[in-house]
Design a protein around this motif. Structure first.
Motif, PDB file in Angstrom:
ATOM      1  N   GLN A  30       0.833  -1.210   0.000  1.00  0.00           N
ATOM      2  CA  GLN A  30       0.000   0.000   0.000  1.00  0.00           C
ATOM      3  C   GLN A  30       0.866   1.258   0.000  1.00  0.00           C
ATOM      4  O   GLN A  30       0.570   2.230  -0.699  1.00  0.00           O
ATOM      5  CB  GLN A  30      -0.930  -0.009   1.220  1.00  0.00           C
ATOM      6  CG  GLN A  30      -1.967   1.106   1.199  1.00  0.00           C
ATOM      7  CD  GLN A  30      -2.946   0.972   0.052  1.00  0.00           C
ATOM      8  OE1 GLN A  30      -3.444  -0.118  -0.210  1.00  0.00           O
ATOM      9  NE2 GLN A  30      -3.225   2.057  -0.650  1.00  0.00           N
TER      10      GLN A  30
ATOM     11  N   HIS B  54      -7.922  -1.101   0.811  1.00  0.00           N
ATOM     12  CA  HIS B  54      -6.849  -0.205   0.361  1.00  0.00           C
ATOM     13  C   HIS B  54      -6.904   1.119   1.132  1.00  0.00           C
ATOM     14  O   HIS B  54      -5.875   1.596   1.625  1.00  0.00           O
ATOM     15  CB  HIS B  54      -7.008   0.133  -1.130  1.00  0.00           C
ATOM     16  CG  HIS B  54      -6.373  -0.836  -2.071  1.00  0.00           C
ATOM     17  ND1 HIS B  54      -6.911  -2.063  -2.341  1.00  0.00           N
ATOM     18  CD2 HIS B  54      -5.251  -0.750  -2.823  1.00  0.00           C
ATOM     19  CE1 HIS B  54      -6.147  -2.692  -3.231  1.00  0.00           C
ATOM     20  NE2 HIS B  54      -5.127  -1.919  -3.533  1.00  0.00           N
TER      21      HIS B  54
ATOM     22  N   TYR C  70      -6.570  -8.557  -2.428  1.00  0.00           N
ATOM     23  CA  TYR C  70      -5.906  -7.269  -2.198  1.00  0.00           C
ATOM     24  C   TYR C  70      -4.692  -7.123  -3.120  1.00  0.00           C
ATOM     25  O   TYR C  70      -4.511  -6.087  -3.781  1.00  0.00           O
ATOM     26  CB  TYR C  70      -5.485  -7.106  -0.722  1.00  0.00           C
ATOM     27  CG  TYR C  70      -4.636  -5.871  -0.567  1.00  0.00           C
ATOM     28  CD1 TYR C  70      -5.236  -4.621  -0.464  1.00  0.00           C
ATOM     29  CD2 TYR C  70      -3.251  -5.943  -0.627  1.00  0.00           C
ATOM     30  CE1 TYR C  70      -4.473  -3.469  -0.419  1.00  0.00           C
ATOM     31  CE2 TYR C  70      -2.473  -4.799  -0.584  1.00  0.00           C
ATOM     32  CZ  TYR C  70      -3.089  -3.566  -0.477  1.00  0.00           C
ATOM     33  OH  TYR C  70      -2.319  -2.429  -0.460  1.00  0.00           O
TER      34      TYR C  70
ATOM     35  N   ASN D  82      -4.226  -4.365  -5.974  1.00  0.00           N
ATOM     36  CA  ASN D  82      -3.073  -3.443  -5.854  1.00  0.00           C
ATOM     37  C   ASN D  82      -2.337  -3.367  -7.196  1.00  0.00           C
ATOM     38  O   ASN D  82      -1.974  -2.282  -7.656  1.00  0.00           O
ATOM     39  CB  ASN D  82      -2.161  -3.925  -4.718  1.00  0.00           C
ATOM     40  CG  ASN D  82      -1.048  -2.937  -4.392  1.00  0.00           C
ATOM     41  OD1 ASN D  82      -0.089  -2.831  -5.157  1.00  0.00           O
ATOM     42  ND2 ASN D  82      -1.164  -2.220  -3.294  1.00  0.00           N
TER      43      ASN D  82
END
Ligand SMILES: O=c1ccn([C@H]2C[C@H](O)[C@@H](COP(=O)(O)O)O2)c(=O)[nH]1
Length: 163
Positions: free
Chosen positions: A10, A73, A148, A152
């Motif tokens: 992130q 996120h 995720y 991403n």
């Protein structure tokens, strides 16, 4: 769920977005909390949990998981901005027998509360309750981490494409 790795991914994405959109050093908490709340609404819509007036079925688990990790996120991103210590997040997901509708309402309330205080303790409760939502939706830690990571990468690709 490897939260350390997810925070690292992130951070890389956020730094890139900040540089490319000229918001390095800008306080973006208000924008990120609103973005989280918008994602929460999109997610609720896909589950159709509150649509007592409709017979239509919810979206597939795949679509619902993709919306769920969008919200994830923004939570990670907010955690980075307030320098949360990951060790405090890495606890068992609290047990909860709430309905989906109640859990969405709880998350709106907790995210507004956090927006007011920017307190680490309010963030931790918000984060944990988002994990509870993931469990209520039927997702495992592995489902969430895999989705995720996939999203991403999509977000990086969008930046490559001038999103
Ligand atoms: O600073 C940011 C801004 C956006 N996103 C990601 C989170 C969501 O996965 C996606 C939302 O994009 P929209 O489809 O809502 O534009 O962007 C970040 O990770 N960090």
């Amino acid at each position: 769920m490897d939260l350390i790795k997810m925070f690292q991914l992130q951070k890389e994405l956020d730094n890139r977005i900040r540089e490319e959109h000229n918001v390095l050093g800008k306080n973006l908490i208000a924008e990120k909390v609103l973005a989280f709340q918008v994602e929460l609404g999109e997610l609720a819509n896909e589950t159709r949990c509150f649509k007592y007036w409709s017979l239509k079925q919810p979206s597939s688990q795949e679509v619902i998981l993709e919306e769920y990790v969008d919200g994830f996120h923004f939570l990670l991103s907010i955690g980075i901005d307030i320098s949360i210590s990951i060790i405090k997040l890495n606890v068992e997901t609290p047990k909860n027998s709430s309905t989906l509708t109640n859990q969405f309402a709880t998350l709106y309330s907790l995210s507004s509360q956090f927006e007011k205080t920017k307190d680490e303790s309010d963030f931790i409760v918000l984060f944990q309750q988002y994990l509870v939502l993931g469990k209520l939706l039927g997702f495992t830690d592995n489902d969430i981490e895999t989705a995720y990571r996939g999203k991403n990468e999509v977000n990086h690709q969008r930046q490559n494409d001038g999103y």
